[in-house]
Motif scaffolding. Structure first.
Motif: not given
Length: 68
Positions: A1-9, A42-56
């Protein structure tokens, strides 16, 4: 499962990441702000992330990391 991490600061809340998420799970955290006064992404439903990395890839400040 993919995981998205944001540097919120460092996030400036531009919402570009939210516009490109194919699953619509990247949103701005309306319940909190960072020290600069922005609502961070932020990500609201991490289990639905497909790891495409478009956001990054679209983030102009490189505050998003995607772990697969």
């Amino acid at each position: 499962m993919a995981r998205v991490i944001f540097d919120e600061e460092r996030c400036k809340g531009c919402e570009l990441c939210a516009t490109v998420c194919p699953k619509g799970i990247v949103v701005m955290a309306r319940d909190r702000m960072n020290s600069k006064g922005y609502h961070p992404a932020t990500v609201i439903e991490m289990d639905k992330c497909i790891g495409c990395a478009f956001c990054a890839r679209i983030c102009p400040d490189v505050v998003i990391e995607v772990e697969k």
